[in-house]
Design a protein around this motif. Structure first.
Motif, PDB file in Angstrom:
ATOM      1  N   PRO A 199       0.823  -1.225   0.000  1.00 15.97           N
ATOM      2  CA  PRO A 199       0.000   0.000   0.000  1.00 15.97           C
ATOM      3  C   PRO A 199       0.848   1.262   0.000  1.00 15.97           C
ATOM      4  O   PRO A 199       2.031   1.238   0.354  1.00 15.97           O
ATOM      5  CB  PRO A 199      -0.808  -0.138   1.294  1.00 15.97           C
ATOM      6  N   ALA A 200       0.228   2.347  -0.396  1.00 18.34           N
ATOM      7  CA  ALA A 200       0.904   3.648  -0.373  1.00 18.34           C
ATOM      8  C   ALA A 200       1.134   4.069   1.071  1.00 18.34           C
ATOM      9  O   ALA A 200       0.232   4.004   1.909  1.00 18.34           O
ATOM     10  CB  ALA A 200       0.071   4.687  -1.115  1.00 18.34           C
ATOM     11  N   PHE A 201       2.351   4.530   1.354  1.00 20.32           N
ATOM     12  CA  PHE A 201       2.681   4.962   2.712  1.00 20.32           C
ATOM     13  C   PHE A 201       2.218   6.385   2.968  1.00 20.32           C
ATOM     14  O   PHE A 201       1.947   6.768   4.097  1.00 20.32           O
ATOM     15  CB  PHE A 201       4.194   4.863   2.927  1.00 20.32           C
ATOM     16  N   GLY A 202       2.123   7.192   1.925  1.00 15.27           N
ATOM     17  CA  GLY A 202       1.803   8.609   2.094  1.00 15.27           C
ATOM     18  C   GLY A 202       0.389   8.854   2.579  1.00 15.27           C
ATOM     19  O   GLY A 202      -0.533   8.089   2.286  1.00 15.27           O
ATOM     20  N   GLU A 203       0.222   9.957   3.302  1.00 11.48           N
ATOM     21  CA  GLU A 203      -1.094  10.306   3.844  1.00 11.48           C
ATOM     22  C   GLU A 203      -2.021  10.834   2.761  1.00 11.48           C
ATOM     23  O   GLU A 203      -3.214  10.517   2.733  1.00 11.48           O
ATOM     24  CB  GLU A 203      -0.929  11.352   4.947  1.00 11.48           C
ATOM     25  N   LEU A 204      -1.488  11.617   1.814  1.00 14.43           N
ATOM     26  CA  LEU A 204      -2.320  12.223   0.772  1.00 14.43           C
ATOM     27  C   LEU A 204      -2.259  11.390  -0.508  1.00 14.43           C
ATOM     28  O   LEU A 204      -1.800  11.845  -1.561  1.00 14.43           O
ATOM     29  CB  LEU A 204      -1.850  13.649   0.490  1.00 14.43           C
ATOM     30  N   THR A 205      -2.713  10.155  -0.427  1.00 16.71           N
ATOM     31  CA  THR A 205      -2.715   9.280  -1.600  1.00 16.71           C
ATOM     32  C   THR A 205      -4.082   8.627  -1.747  1.00 16.71           C
ATOM     33  O   THR A 205      -4.756   8.329  -0.768  1.00 16.71           O
ATOM     34  CB  THR A 205      -1.656   8.173  -1.471  1.00 16.71           C
ATOM     35  N   GLY A 206      -4.472   8.406  -2.981  1.00 23.04           N
ATOM     36  CA  GLY A 206      -5.705   7.669  -3.233  1.00 23.04           C
ATOM     37  C   GLY A 206      -5.410   6.179  -3.281  1.00 23.04           C
ATOM     38  O   GLY A 206      -4.443   5.711  -2.697  1.00 23.04           O
ATOM     39  N   GLY A 207      -6.260   5.435  -3.983  1.00 18.13           N
ATOM     40  CA  GLY A 207      -6.058   3.994  -4.052  1.00 18.13           C
ATOM     41  C   GLY A 207      -6.712   3.391  -5.272  1.00 18.13           C
ATOM     42  O   GLY A 207      -7.659   3.969  -5.830  1.00 18.13           O
ATOM     43  N   GLN A 208      -6.194   2.261  -5.690  1.00 17.66           N
ATOM     44  CA  GLN A 208      -6.748   1.533  -6.824  1.00 17.66           C
ATOM     45  C   GLN A 208      -7.272   0.185  -6.349  1.00 17.66           C
ATOM     46  O   GLN A 208      -6.573  -0.547  -5.660  1.00 17.66           O
ATOM     47  CB  GLN A 208      -5.662   1.321  -7.889  1.00 17.66           C
ATOM     48  N   GLU A 209      -8.505  -0.111  -6.722  1.00 16.06           N
ATOM     49  CA  GLU A 209      -9.132  -1.364  -6.287  1.00 16.06           C
ATOM     50  C   GLU A 209      -8.373  -2.559  -6.847  1.00 16.06           C
ATOM     51  O   GLU A 209      -7.948  -2.554  -8.000  1.00 16.06           O
ATOM     52  CB  GLU A 209     -10.586  -1.409  -6.753  1.00 16.06           C
ATOM     53  N   CYS A 210      -8.213  -3.563  -6.010  1.00 18.44           N
ATOM     54  CA  CYS A 210      -7.555  -4.797  -6.447  1.00 18.44           C
ATOM     55  C   CYS A 210      -8.438  -5.983  -6.081  1.00 18.44           C
ATOM     56  O   CYS A 210      -7.957  -7.010  -5.612  1.00 18.44           O
ATOM     57  CB  CYS A 210      -6.168  -4.932  -5.843  1.00 18.44           C
ATOM     58  N   ASP A 211      -9.750  -5.819  -6.251  1.00 19.45           N
ATOM     59  CA  ASP A 211     -10.692  -6.860  -5.843  1.00 19.45           C
ATOM     60  C   ASP A 211     -10.540  -8.145  -6.651  1.00 19.45           C
ATOM     61  O   ASP A 211     -11.011  -9.195  -6.249  1.00 19.45           O
ATOM     62  CB  ASP A 211     -12.130  -6.346  -5.965  1.00 19.45           C
ATOM     63  N   GLN A 212      -9.885  -8.065  -7.827  1.00 17.25           N
ATOM     64  CA  GLN A 212      -9.728  -9.267  -8.619  1.00 17.25           C
ATOM     65  C   GLN A 212      -8.676 -10.203  -8.023  1.00 17.25           C
ATOM     66  O   GLN A 212      -8.587 -11.372  -8.411  1.00 17.25           O
ATOM     67  CB  GLN A 212      -9.346  -8.909 -10.065  1.00 17.25           C
ATOM     68  N   LEU A 213      -7.848  -9.704  -7.126  1.00 20.26           N
ATOM     69  CA  LEU A 213      -6.846 -10.540  -6.473  1.00 20.26           C
ATOM     70  C   LEU A 213      -7.436 -11.096  -5.184  1.00 20.26           C
ATOM     71  O   LEU A 213      -7.900 -10.345  -4.327  1.00 20.26           O
ATOM     72  CB  LEU A 213      -5.587  -9.721  -6.177  1.00 20.26           C
TER      73      LEU A 213
END
Length: 241
Positions: A199-213
């Protein structure tokens, strides 16, 4: 000999998981710990992101870096790593490299108390950071460390396959129960590609879904929670029938 992909267990600093002879620990601080070499791995801090947004007229507060750097320094003080490995996107872009941030980056090895290896990311590409040399992807034990997902160099030995550990995607998982929805950062393992996303360590970061994994470990309320998609469990049951 440890199992190839051992079941996670709580031990040491976080939740342990094995890949061939490698033992890794998922940390609730959104970091990865490699006990054998005392290496701490993180990705996607995106320091200076608030200043980049401000330069484009978006009024974000300028203390976002504090919420990222202070937890990192606390983590380094607790674990005392021999090396801090940053898998790319240490900074968000040239517009965010203020004189204050440049000074902080130059002092970062001293602040963390250890040498820093920076694998250059796409956001770091046009940023010159004093004292921190960007290097390409490389091998560490049975791991292939990169910023973006990569295929590790092929080996003539089947049992010497490398696990690609990378950032870049900011993996998150979506949980739902009725009308409730929850979105959490996670570690995600792709068995078909021999890849672990952190995961991104930064506080001001979004995210990308990885539900296929279907192999994920959620970061929730200061702990790591192993998780498997209900859809994946249902699919496996159908395959067994």
């Amino acid at each position: 000999m440890q199992p190839r992909h051992g079941e996670p267990r709580r031990e040491g600093y976080g939740l342990c998981w094995s890949w061939q002879q490698e033992r890794l620990e998922f940390l609730a601080e959104k970091a990865l710990w490699r006990p054998e070499g005392h290496e701490l791995l993180i990705a996607d801090l995106h320091l200076g992101k608030a200043e980049v947004f401000q330069a484009h007229g978006i009024p974000l507060p300028s203390d976002g870096d504090r919420g990222t750097l202070n937890p990192l320094l606390d983590l380094c003080e607790r674990l005392q790593p021999k090396t801090l490995i940053i898998l790319g996107d240490l900074v968000h872009g040239p517009l965010g490299l203020t004189s204050s941030l440049r000074e902080t980056l130059a002092a970062l090895p001293e602040l963390t108390g250890c040498p820093i290896t920076l694998v250059g990311g796409n956001h770091d590409r046009h940023c010159r950071m004093l004292g921190l040399i960007q290097q390409p992807s490389y091998r560490l034990g049975q791991l292939w460390l990169s910023h973006e997902p990569e295929h590790a160099p092929a080996s003539s030995c089947q049992h010497d396959r490398l696990l690609n550990i990378c950032g870049h995607l900011h993996p998150v998982a979506n949980l739902s129960s009725g009308s409730d929805r929850l979105r959490l950062p996670c570690f995600a393992y792709d068995s078909s590609e021999a890849r672990l996303l952190i995961p991104a360590f930064g506080e001001l970061t979004g995210g990308q879904e990885c539900d296929q994994l279907d192999r994920k470990w959620l970061v929730a309320e200061g702990t790591i929670v192993p998780w498997q998609n209900p859809e994946s469990r249902a699919r496996k049951k159908r395959l067994v029938r």
